[in-house]
Design a protein around this motif. Structure first.
Motif, PDB file in Angstrom:
ATOM      1  N   LYS A  32      -0.442   0.312   0.779  1.00  0.00           N
ATOM      2  CA  LYS A  32      -0.351  -0.897  -0.050  1.00  0.00           C
ATOM      3  C   LYS A  32      -1.061  -2.052   0.641  1.00  0.00           C
ATOM      4  CE  LYS A  32       2.492  -4.013  -2.700  1.00  0.00           C
ATOM      5  NZ  LYS A  32       1.324  -4.800  -2.922  1.00  0.00           N
ATOM      6  N   LYS A  33      -0.798  -2.196   1.941  1.00  0.00           N
ATOM      7  CA  LYS A  33      -1.442  -3.275   2.697  1.00  0.00           C
ATOM      8  C   LYS A  33      -2.963  -3.086   2.740  1.00  0.00           C
ATOM      9  CE  LYS A  33       2.554  -4.299   5.605  1.00  0.00           C
ATOM     10  NZ  LYS A  33       2.786  -5.668   5.186  1.00  0.00           N
ATOM     11  N   ILE A  34      -3.399  -1.829   2.898  1.00  0.00           N
ATOM     12  CA  ILE A  34      -4.836  -1.536   2.917  1.00  0.00           C
ATOM     13  C   ILE A  34      -5.450  -1.869   1.560  1.00  0.00           C
ATOM     14  CG2 ILE A  34      -6.551   0.309   3.105  1.00  0.00           C
ATOM     15  CD1 ILE A  34      -4.473   1.635   5.104  1.00  0.00           C
ATOM     16  N   ALA A  35      -4.785  -1.468   0.485  1.00  0.00           N
ATOM     17  CA  ALA A  35      -5.270  -1.761  -0.870  1.00  0.00           C
ATOM     18  C   ALA A  35      -5.338  -3.260  -1.116  1.00  0.00           C
ATOM     19  CB  ALA A  35      -4.362  -1.096  -1.907  1.00  0.00           C
ATOM     20  N   ASP A  36      -4.455  -4.011  -0.463  1.00  0.00           N
ATOM     21  CA  ASP A  36      -4.437  -5.469  -0.616  1.00  0.00           C
ATOM     22  C   ASP A  36      -5.444  -6.164   0.298  1.00  0.00           C
ATOM     23  OD1 ASP A  36      -2.480  -5.273  -2.554  1.00  0.00           O
ATOM     24  OD2 ASP A  36      -0.826  -5.751  -1.186  1.00  0.00           O
ATOM     25  N   GLY A  37      -6.244  -5.382   1.048  1.00  0.00           N
ATOM     26  CA  GLY A  37      -7.322  -5.965   1.847  1.00  0.00           C
ATOM     27  C   GLY A  37      -7.098  -6.024   3.338  1.00  0.00           C
ATOM     28  N   ALA A  38      -6.040  -5.384   3.848  1.00  0.00           N
ATOM     29  CA  ALA A  38      -5.808  -5.396   5.298  1.00  0.00           C
ATOM     30  C   ALA A  38      -6.937  -4.667   6.021  1.00  0.00           C
ATOM     31  CB  ALA A  38      -4.466  -4.735   5.625  1.00  0.00           C
ATOM     32  N   LEU A  39      -7.236  -5.134   7.205  1.00  0.00           N
ATOM     33  CA  LEU A  39      -8.205  -4.483   8.079  1.00  0.00           C
ATOM     34  C   LEU A  39      -7.559  -3.201   8.594  1.00  0.00           C
ATOM     35  CD1 LEU A  39     -10.885  -4.666   9.702  1.00  0.00           C
ATOM     36  CD2 LEU A  39      -9.585  -5.902  11.455  1.00  0.00           C
ATOM     37  N   LYS A  76      -6.125 -14.733  13.525  1.00  0.00           N
ATOM     38  CA  LYS A  76      -4.766 -14.337  13.902  1.00  0.00           C
ATOM     39  C   LYS A  76      -3.860 -14.107  12.702  1.00  0.00           C
ATOM     40  CE  LYS A  76      -4.989 -15.606  18.590  1.00  0.00           C
ATOM     41  NZ  LYS A  76      -4.259 -15.831  19.777  1.00  0.00           N
ATOM     42  N   ASP A  77      -4.257 -14.572  11.520  1.00  0.00           N
ATOM     43  CA  ASP A  77      -3.456 -14.322  10.324  1.00  0.00           C
ATOM     44  C   ASP A  77      -4.051 -13.221   9.435  1.00  0.00           C
ATOM     45  OD1 ASP A  77      -5.660 -15.734   9.413  1.00  0.00           O
ATOM     46  OD2 ASP A  77      -4.500 -17.094   8.150  1.00  0.00           O
ATOM     47  N   GLN A  78      -5.047 -12.502   9.961  1.00  0.00           N
ATOM     48  CA  GLN A  78      -5.671 -11.392   9.228  1.00  0.00           C
ATOM     49  C   GLN A  78      -4.667 -10.243   9.103  1.00  0.00           C
ATOM     50  OE1 GLN A  78      -8.908 -10.520   7.917  1.00  0.00           O
ATOM     51  NE2 GLN A  78      -7.804  -8.690   7.322  1.00  0.00           N
ATOM     52  N   PRO A  79      -4.392  -9.768   7.892  1.00  0.00           N
ATOM     53  CA  PRO A  79      -3.554  -8.577   7.759  1.00  0.00           C
ATOM     54  C   PRO A  79      -4.270  -7.369   8.382  1.00  0.00           C
ATOM     55  CG  PRO A  79      -3.670  -9.762   5.685  1.00  0.00           C
ATOM     56  CD  PRO A  79      -4.714 -10.363   6.592  1.00  0.00           C
ATOM     57  N   VAL A  80      -3.536  -6.621   9.208  1.00  0.00           N
ATOM     58  CA  VAL A  80      -4.102  -5.495   9.944  1.00  0.00           C
ATOM     59  C   VAL A  80      -3.154  -4.300   9.841  1.00  0.00           C
ATOM     60  CG1 VAL A  80      -4.818  -4.660  12.230  1.00  0.00           C
ATOM     61  CG2 VAL A  80      -5.209  -7.057  11.608  1.00  0.00           C
ATOM     62  N   VAL A  81      -3.719  -3.128   9.579  1.00  0.00           N
ATOM     63  CA  VAL A  81      -2.964  -1.873   9.580  1.00  0.00           C
ATOM     64  C   VAL A  81      -3.525  -1.007  10.707  1.00  0.00           C
ATOM     65  CG1 VAL A  81      -2.450   0.249   8.309  1.00  0.00           C
ATOM     66  CG2 VAL A  81      -2.411  -1.963   7.131  1.00  0.00           C
ATOM     67  N   ALA A  90      -0.325   3.064  18.241  1.00  0.00           N
ATOM     68  CA  ALA A  90      -0.401   1.979  17.264  1.00  0.00           C
ATOM     69  C   ALA A  90       0.731   0.986  17.508  1.00  0.00           C
ATOM     70  CB  ALA A  90      -0.337   2.531  15.845  1.00  0.00           C
ATOM     71  N   GLY A  91       1.897   1.479  17.917  1.00  0.00           N
ATOM     72  CA  GLY A  91       3.021   0.597  18.248  1.00  0.00           C
ATOM     73  C   GLY A  91       2.725  -0.261  19.470  1.00  0.00           C
ATOM     74  N   ILE A  92       2.082   0.323  20.463  1.00  0.00           N
ATOM     75  CA  ILE A  92       1.696  -0.434  21.664  1.00  0.00           C
ATOM     76  C   ILE A  92       0.692  -1.520  21.272  1.00  0.00           C
ATOM     77  CG2 ILE A  92       0.479  -0.291  23.877  1.00  0.00           C
ATOM     78  CD1 ILE A  92       1.663   2.605  24.107  1.00  0.00           C
ATOM     79  N   ALA A  93      -0.283  -1.145  20.449  1.00  0.00           N
ATOM     80  CA  ALA A  93      -1.290  -2.114  19.998  1.00  0.00           C
ATOM     81  C   ALA A  93      -0.649  -3.204  19.147  1.00  0.00           C
ATOM     82  CB  ALA A  93      -2.386  -1.399  19.209  1.00  0.00           C
ATOM     83  N   PHE A 106       0.646  -4.317  11.246  1.00  0.00           N
ATOM     84  CA  PHE A 106       1.554  -3.272  10.776  1.00  0.00           C
ATOM     85  C   PHE A 106       1.157  -1.924  11.371  1.00  0.00           C
ATOM     86  CE2 PHE A 106       2.671   0.028   7.662  1.00  0.00           C
ATOM     87  CZ  PHE A 106       4.041  -0.168   7.610  1.00  0.00           C
ATOM     88  N   ASN A 107       2.117  -1.220  11.941  1.00  0.00           N
ATOM     89  CA  ASN A 107       1.925   0.124  12.473  1.00  0.00           C
ATOM     90  C   ASN A 107       2.196   1.112  11.341  1.00  0.00           C
ATOM     91  OD1 ASN A 107       2.087   2.631  13.688  1.00  0.00           O
ATOM     92  ND2 ASN A 107       3.599   2.033  15.212  1.00  0.00           N
ATOM     93  N   ALA A 108       1.142   1.766  10.851  1.00  0.00           N
ATOM     94  CA  ALA A 108       1.287   2.717   9.748  1.00  0.00           C
ATOM     95  C   ALA A 108       1.581   4.126  10.236  1.00  0.00           C
ATOM     96  CB  ALA A 108       0.032   2.714   8.889  1.00  0.00           C
ATOM     97  N   GLY A 109       1.654   4.340  11.536  1.00  0.00           N
ATOM     98  CA  GLY A 109       2.030   5.645  12.055  1.00  0.00           C
ATOM     99  C   GLY A 109       0.849   6.531  12.389  1.00  0.00           C
ATOM    100  N   GLY A 110       1.015   7.823  12.091  1.00  0.00           N
ATOM    101  CA  GLY A 110       0.042   8.820  12.493  1.00  0.00           C
ATOM    102  C   GLY A 110      -1.032   9.121  11.466  1.00  0.00           C
TER     103      GLY A 110
END
Length: 126
Positions: A32-39, A76-81, A90-93, A106-110
């Motif tokens: 959803k976040k990616i579809a909304d334009g997240a990096l 710094k306010d760029q949505p990122v997945v 991804a959690g560390i990052a 946002f950490n989307a996992g594996g």
């Protein structure tokens, strides 16, 4: 010993169902976040990325994430997945970026679970 093994075998299907149920929303939210334009950022190694990655994903190994974001002037306010193999890197990052002031990470996992849950009609234009 046999009773313990039987008890474990009885609990295993319930545990697997719980894990599968928990995995779904994370990937759904990521898409959803990616579809909304997240990096979309793959934080694995170059070799892992070369062996397969999500379309449109930018490769930034997790150890370099904060420096690379600064070097690329990513707001710094760029949505990122973020994703990796299992969600650990991804959690560390995610934590490193949050500590550096990035607010929509946002950490989307594996990779495998994320790839398998990709909506058929989603087009990525990163």
């Amino acid at each position: 010993m046999v009773k313990q093994l039987i008890a474990l075998m009885t609990l295993l299907p319930a545990l697997l169902l719980t894990l599968v149920a928990q995995a779904g929303p994370q990937e759904d939210t990521g898409w959803k976040k990616i579809a909304d334009g997240a990096l979309l950022v793959d934080v694995r190694t170059e070799q892992e990325y070369a062996s397969g990655h999500l379309d449109g994903a930018l490769l930034i190994p997790y150890q370099q994430i904060v420096q690379q974001f600064a070097d690329r002037d990513i707001p710094k306010d760029q949505p990122v997945v973020l994703y990796c193999r299992s969600g650990n890197r991804a959690g560390i990052a995610e934590r490193a970026l949050s500590e550096a002031g990035y607010t929509q990470v946002f950490n989307a996992g594996g990779f495998t679970a994320l790839e398998a849950s990709k909506p058929a009609n989603l087009r990525i234009s990163n």
